[in-house]
Motif scaffolding. Structure first.
Motif, short mmCIF file in Angstrom:
data_model
loop_
_atom_site.label_atom_id
_atom_site.label_comp_id
_atom_site.label_asym_id
_atom_site.label_seq_id
_atom_site.Cartn_x
_atom_site.Cartn_y
_atom_site.Cartn_z
N TYR A 211 0.98 -1.15 0.03
CA TYR A 211 -0.01 -0.26 -0.02
C TYR A 211 1.01 1.28 -0.01
O TYR A 211 0.57 2.20 -0.76
N ASN A 212 2.02 1.35 0.80
CA ASN A 212 2.83 2.30 1.13
C ASN A 212 4.13 1.94 1.57
O ASN A 212 4.10 0.92 1.99
N LEU A 213 5.14 2.96 1.70
CA LEU A 213 6.38 2.80 2.23
C LEU A 213 6.42 4.16 2.97
O LEU A 213 6.35 5.14 2.39
N GLN A 214 7.16 3.96 4.06
CA GLN A 214 7.21 4.98 4.85
C GLN A 214 8.75 5.19 5.49
O GLN A 214 9.38 4.24 5.82
N TRP A 215 9.36 6.53 5.58
CA TRP A 215 10.51 6.46 6.01
C TRP A 215 10.68 7.27 7.25
O TRP A 215 9.58 8.42 7.54
N PHE A 216 11.49 6.84 8.31
CA PHE A 216 11.44 7.55 9.44
C PHE A 216 12.87 7.88 9.89
O PHE A 216 13.75 7.10 9.53
N ARG A 217 13.00 8.81 10.79
CA ARG A 217 14.12 9.22 11.39
C ARG A 217 14.04 8.75 13.12
O ARG A 217 13.13 9.12 13.63
N GLN A 218 15.16 8.17 13.41
CA GLN A 218 15.30 8.10 14.88
C GLN A 218 16.30 8.49 15.71
O GLN A 218 17.49 8.08 15.40
N ASP A 219 16.37 9.39 16.62
CA ASP A 219 17.50 9.73 17.39
C ASP A 219 17.72 8.86 18.44
O ASP A 219 16.82 8.35 19.02
N PRO A 220 18.95 8.73 18.96
CA PRO A 220 19.07 7.75 20.05
C PRO A 220 18.56 8.08 21.23
O PRO A 220 18.21 9.04 21.78
N GLY A 221 17.71 6.94 21.78
CA GLY A 221 16.73 6.93 22.98
C GLY A 221 15.44 7.58 22.64
O GLY A 221 14.72 7.77 23.63
N LYS A 222 15.06 7.76 21.33
CA LYS A 222 14.09 8.49 21.13
C LYS A 222 12.95 7.80 20.30
O LYS A 222 13.49 6.69 19.79
N GLY A 223 11.65 8.25 20.17
CA GLY A 223 10.81 7.80 19.32
C GLY A 223 10.93 7.98 17.61
O GLY A 223 12.17 8.36 17.36
N LEU A 224 10.13 7.60 17.04
CA LEU A 224 10.42 7.65 15.46
C LEU A 224 9.49 9.11 15.05
O LEU A 224 8.73 9.27 15.23
N THR A 225 10.32 9.59 14.08
CA THR A 225 9.72 10.84 13.45
C THR A 225 9.42 10.30 12.08
O THR A 225 10.43 10.07 11.23
N SER A 226 8.20 10.43 11.41
CA SER A 226 8.08 10.49 10.14
C SER A 226 8.64 11.35 9.32
O SER A 226 8.41 12.57 9.50
N LEU A 227 9.13 11.04 8.37
CA LEU A 227 9.98 11.78 7.36
C LEU A 227 9.00 11.92 5.82
O LEU A 227 8.58 13.06 5.50
N LEU A 228 8.80 10.75 5.46
CA LEU A 228 8.27 10.71 4.04
C LEU A 228 7.26 9.73 3.99
O LEU A 228 7.74 8.46 4.62
N LEU A 229 6.13 9.59 3.28
CA LEU A 229 5.26 8.40 2.98
C LEU A 229 5.03 8.45 1.65
O LEU A 229 4.72 9.46 1.03
N ALA B 28 21.60 10.36 12.60
CA ALA B 28 20.46 9.33 13.15
C ALA B 28 20.41 8.03 12.76
O ALA B 28 21.20 7.93 11.86
N THR B 29 19.48 7.36 13.20
CA THR B 29 19.21 6.39 12.41
C THR B 29 17.97 6.31 11.58
O THR B 29 16.90 7.02 12.06
N TYR B 30 17.96 5.99 10.12
CA TYR B 30 16.81 6.11 9.32
C TYR B 30 16.30 4.52 9.15
O TYR B 30 16.88 3.59 8.79
N PHE C 19 9.10 -3.33 9.51
CA PHE C 19 10.27 -2.45 9.27
C PHE C 19 11.58 -3.08 9.01
O PHE C 19 11.77 -4.25 9.39
N GLY C 20 12.41 -2.28 8.25
CA GLY C 20 13.95 -2.66 8.03
C GLY C 20 14.74 -2.47 9.38
O GLY C 20 14.12 -1.97 10.28
N GLY C 21 16.03 -2.84 9.41
CA GLY C 21 16.86 -2.84 10.55
C GLY C 21 17.11 -1.49 10.72
O GLY C 21 17.82 -1.02 11.91
N GLY C 22 17.15 -0.75 9.82
CA GLY C 22 17.59 0.68 10.13
C GLY C 22 19.22 0.92 9.59
O GLY C 22 19.73 -0.05 9.31
N THR C 23 19.22 2.06 8.93
CA THR C 23 20.91 2.63 8.77
C THR C 23 21.21 3.71 9.61
O THR C 23 20.61 4.66 9.86
N ARG C 24 22.26 3.38 10.53
CA ARG C 24 22.73 4.47 11.30
C ARG C 24 23.53 5.42 10.50
O ARG C 24 24.62 5.08 9.98
N VAL C 25 23.38 6.78 10.77
CA VAL C 25 24.19 7.40 9.85
C VAL C 25 24.85 8.50 10.57
O VAL C 25 24.43 9.17 11.70
#
Lengths: 113, 114
Positions: free
Chosen positions: B31-49, B86-88, B104-110
Protein backbone atom coordinates in the motif's frame (compact mmCIF):
# COMPACT_ATOMS: atom_id res chain seq x y z
CA UNK A 1 0.01 20.07 20.89
CA UNK A 2 -1.31 16.98 19.19
CA UNK A 3 0.68 13.84 19.61
CA UNK A 4 1.31 10.57 21.37
CA UNK A 5 2.47 10.45 24.96
CA UNK A 6 4.15 7.42 26.44
CA UNK A 7 4.91 7.08 30.12
CA UNK A 8 7.06 6.44 31.94
CA UNK A 9 10.19 7.08 29.93
CA UNK A 10 12.14 4.53 31.99
CA UNK A 11 10.70 1.55 33.85
CA UNK A 12 12.36 -1.10 35.96
CA UNK A 13 10.74 -4.45 36.59
CA UNK A 14 11.63 -7.11 39.07
CA UNK A 15 11.47 -10.75 38.13
CA UNK A 16 7.88 -12.03 38.30
CA UNK A 17 6.24 -8.60 38.25
CA UNK A 18 3.65 -7.30 35.84
CA UNK A 19 4.16 -3.75 34.66
CA UNK A 20 1.96 -1.48 32.57
CA UNK A 21 3.16 1.00 29.97
CA UNK A 22 0.91 3.92 29.17
CA UNK A 23 0.13 5.29 25.70
CA UNK A 24 -2.21 8.23 25.15
CA UNK A 25 -2.97 10.06 21.90
CA UNK A 26 -4.95 13.20 21.15
CA UNK A 27 -4.82 12.87 17.37
CA UNK A 28 -8.29 11.34 17.16
CA UNK A 29 -6.76 8.27 15.51
CA UNK A 30 -8.72 5.03 15.41
CA UNK A 31 -5.75 2.67 15.09
CA UNK A 32 -3.06 2.19 17.73
CA UNK A 33 -0.06 -0.11 17.82
CA UNK A 34 2.60 -1.39 20.18
CA UNK A 35 6.07 -2.25 18.88
CA UNK A 36 9.11 -3.63 20.59
CA UNK A 37 12.61 -2.58 19.52
CA UNK A 38 15.71 -4.61 20.29
CA UNK A 39 19.24 -3.73 19.18
CA UNK A 40 19.93 -5.05 15.69
CA UNK A 41 16.41 -6.44 15.22
CA UNK A 42 14.33 -3.47 14.16
CA UNK A 43 10.76 -3.02 15.38
CA UNK A 44 8.37 -5.91 15.88
CA UNK A 45 4.62 -5.63 16.34
CA UNK A 46 3.20 -6.80 19.68
CA UNK A 47 -0.49 -5.83 19.53
CA UNK A 48 -2.69 -3.50 17.54
CA UNK A 49 -6.18 -2.07 17.82
CA UNK A 50 -8.23 -0.62 15.00
CA UNK A 51 -11.22 0.40 17.08
CA UNK A 52 -12.29 0.79 20.68
CA UNK A 53 -12.91 -2.48 22.53
CA UNK A 54 -11.14 -4.51 19.86
CA UNK A 55 -7.50 -5.53 19.53
CA UNK A 56 -5.46 -8.17 17.74
CA UNK A 57 -2.22 -10.02 18.38
CA UNK A 58 0.80 -9.01 16.40
CA UNK A 59 3.90 -11.04 15.67
CA UNK A 60 5.23 -11.35 19.24
CA UNK A 61 2.19 -11.12 21.53
CA UNK A 62 3.17 -13.87 23.99
CA UNK A 63 3.69 -12.50 27.50
CA UNK A 64 1.88 -9.23 26.77
CA UNK A 65 -1.69 -7.98 27.18
CA UNK A 66 -3.52 -4.82 26.15
CA UNK A 67 -6.86 -3.09 26.52
CA UNK A 68 -8.64 -0.45 24.46
CA UNK A 69 -11.44 0.97 26.56
CA UNK A 70 -11.05 4.50 25.22
CA UNK A 71 -10.10 5.77 21.80
CA UNK A 72 -7.28 7.84 23.27
CA UNK A 73 -5.63 5.14 25.35
CA UNK A 74 -3.93 1.82 24.59
CA UNK A 75 -1.98 0.54 27.63
CA UNK A 76 0.39 -2.40 27.36
CA UNK A 77 0.97 -4.81 30.24
CA UNK A 78 4.18 -6.80 30.26
CA UNK A 79 3.39 -9.90 32.29
CA UNK A 80 5.67 -12.24 34.18
CA UNK A 81 5.20 -14.70 31.32
CA UNK A 82 7.38 -12.52 29.10
CA UNK A 83 10.79 -14.08 29.63
CA UNK A 84 12.91 -11.40 28.03
CA UNK A 85 11.12 -8.08 28.54
CA UNK A 86 14.14 -5.77 28.51
CA UNK A 87 13.63 -3.63 25.41
CA UNK A 88 12.50 -0.26 24.08
CA UNK A 89 8.73 -0.11 23.63
CA UNK A 90 7.11 2.21 21.10
CA UNK A 91 3.47 3.11 20.72
CA UNK A 92 2.07 4.38 17.43
CA UNK A 93 -1.22 5.55 16.04
CA UNK A 94 -2.72 6.27 12.64
CA UNK A 95 -5.99 7.19 11.02
CA UNK A 96 -8.03 4.48 9.38
CA UNK A 97 -7.34 4.12 5.71
CA UNK A 98 -4.65 2.66 3.54
CA UNK A 99 -2.30 5.58 3.05
CA UNK A 100 -2.09 7.34 6.34
CA UNK A 101 1.08 8.14 8.20
CA UNK A 102 1.89 6.40 11.45
CA UNK A 103 2.95 8.62 14.33
CA UNK A 104 5.07 7.39 17.21
CA UNK A 105 5.52 8.25 20.85
CA UNK A 106 8.90 8.82 22.49
CA UNK A 107 9.13 5.30 23.84
CA UNK A 108 9.51 3.55 27.17
CA UNK A 109 12.71 1.74 28.04
CA UNK A 110 11.96 -1.28 30.22
CA UNK A 111 14.72 -2.97 32.15
CA UNK A 112 14.51 -6.11 34.27
CA UNK A 113 16.45 -5.82 37.53
CA UNK B 1 8.17 -14.36 3.74
CA UNK B 2 7.66 -10.60 3.61
CA UNK B 3 10.83 -8.84 4.66
CA UNK B 4 12.35 -5.37 4.58
CA UNK B 5 16.10 -4.95 4.37
CA UNK B 6 18.31 -1.89 4.76
CA UNK B 7 21.92 -2.02 3.68
CA UNK B 8 24.34 -0.79 4.90
CA UNK B 9 23.61 -0.93 8.61
CA UNK B 10 25.87 2.08 9.19
CA UNK B 11 27.17 4.92 7.06
CA UNK B 12 29.58 7.79 7.68
CA UNK B 13 29.91 10.81 5.37
CA UNK B 14 31.57 14.24 5.55
CA UNK B 15 29.32 17.25 5.96
CA UNK B 16 27.96 18.56 2.68
CA UNK B 17 27.95 15.22 0.90
CA UNK B 18 24.65 13.83 -0.34
CA UNK B 19 23.28 10.84 1.55
CA UNK B 20 21.78 7.85 -0.25
CA UNK B 21 19.93 5.33 1.91
CA UNK B 22 18.58 2.08 0.53
CA UNK B 23 15.56 -0.02 1.41
CA UNK B 24 14.49 -3.24 -0.29
CA UNK B 25 11.35 -5.32 0.21
CA UNK B 26 10.43 -8.80 -0.91
CA UNK B 27 6.81 -8.41 -2.07
CA UNK B 28 5.76 -5.67 -4.45
CA UNK B 29 2.09 -5.75 -3.36
CA UNK B 30 2.35 -2.79 -1.02
CA UNK B 31 0.00 0.00 0.00
CA UNK B 32 2.79 2.38 0.92
CA UNK B 33 6.31 2.79 2.23
CA UNK B 34 7.27 5.18 4.99
CA UNK B 35 10.66 6.58 5.98
CA UNK B 36 11.38 7.45 9.62
CA UNK B 37 14.18 9.07 11.55
CA UNK B 38 15.15 7.92 15.04
CA UNK B 39 17.53 9.76 17.34
CA UNK B 40 19.24 7.75 20.11
CA UNK B 41 16.82 6.80 22.86
CA UNK B 42 13.92 8.56 21.14
CA UNK B 43 10.81 7.63 19.23
CA UNK B 44 10.37 7.65 15.48
CA UNK B 45 9.72 10.78 13.46
CA UNK B 46 7.92 10.33 10.17
CA UNK B 47 9.84 11.83 7.25
CA UNK B 48 8.01 10.79 4.11
CA UNK B 49 5.22 8.44 3.07
CA UNK B 50 5.11 7.18 -0.53
CA UNK B 51 1.92 5.60 -1.75
CA UNK B 52 2.17 2.58 -4.03
CA UNK B 53 0.94 4.65 -6.97
CA UNK B 54 3.69 7.25 -6.52
CA UNK B 55 7.26 7.21 -7.81
CA UNK B 56 8.68 9.76 -5.41
CA UNK B 57 8.00 12.20 -2.61
CA UNK B 58 9.93 15.32 -1.65
CA UNK B 59 10.19 17.38 1.50
CA UNK B 60 12.86 20.04 1.70
CA UNK B 61 16.28 18.37 1.36
CA UNK B 62 14.69 14.92 1.44
CA UNK B 63 13.60 12.96 -1.60
CA UNK B 64 12.34 9.39 -1.53
CA UNK B 65 11.84 7.25 -4.60
CA UNK B 66 9.88 4.05 -4.97
CA UNK B 67 10.30 1.27 -7.54
CA UNK B 68 7.74 -1.38 -6.71
CA UNK B 69 8.70 -3.71 -9.53
CA UNK B 70 12.23 -4.07 -8.21
CA UNK B 71 11.17 -3.85 -4.56
CA UNK B 72 13.31 -0.84 -3.77
CA UNK B 73 13.09 2.60 -2.22
CA UNK B 74 15.85 5.15 -1.86
CA UNK B 75 15.99 8.11 0.49
CA UNK B 76 18.19 10.96 -0.69
CA UNK B 77 19.29 13.68 1.72
CA UNK B 78 20.94 16.58 -0.05
CA UNK B 79 23.87 18.52 1.40
CA UNK B 80 24.07 16.55 4.62
CA UNK B 81 24.57 18.32 7.95
CA UNK B 82 25.77 17.03 11.33
CA UNK B 83 22.17 17.37 12.53
CA UNK B 84 21.19 14.67 10.04
CA UNK B 85 23.08 12.12 12.12
CA UNK B 86 20.50 9.56 13.25
CA UNK B 87 19.15 6.14 12.40
CA UNK B 88 16.85 6.03 9.38
CA UNK B 89 14.25 3.30 9.11
CA UNK B 90 11.97 2.34 6.29
CA UNK B 91 8.69 0.51 6.83
CA UNK B 92 6.26 -1.13 4.43
CA UNK B 93 2.52 -1.68 4.65
CA UNK B 94 1.70 -4.73 2.59
CA UNK B 95 -1.66 -5.30 0.94
CA UNK B 96 -2.12 -8.58 2.78
CA UNK B 97 -1.04 -7.22 6.16
CA UNK B 98 -3.68 -7.39 8.87
CA UNK B 99 -4.44 -4.11 10.58
CA UNK B 100 -2.32 -2.09 8.12
CA UNK B 101 0.68 -2.96 10.21
CA UNK B 102 4.13 -1.67 9.35
CA UNK B 103 7.02 -4.05 8.71
CA UNK B 104 10.34 -2.40 9.43
CA UNK B 105 13.83 -2.77 8.11
CA UNK B 106 16.71 -2.88 10.56
CA UNK B 107 17.68 0.73 9.89
CA UNK B 108 20.78 2.55 8.68
CA UNK B 109 22.74 4.46 11.29
CA UNK B 110 24.12 7.65 9.74
CA UNK B 111 26.97 9.79 11.01
CA UNK B 112 27.65 13.12 9.31
CA UNK B 113 31.11 14.38 10.26
CA UNK B 114 31.68 18.15 10.52
Amino acid sequence: DGGITQSPKYLFRKEGQNVTLSCEQNLNHDAMYWYRQDPGQGLRLIYYSQIVNDFQKGDIAEGYSVSREKKESFPLTVTSAQKNPTAFYLCASSSQGLNTEAFFGQGTRLTVV
Amino acid sequence: KQEVTQIPAALSVPEGENLVLNCSFTDSAIYNLQWFRQDPGKGLTSLLLIQSSQREQTSGRLNASLDKSSGRSTLYIAASQPGDSATYLCAVTWVKAAGNKLTFGGGTRVLVKP
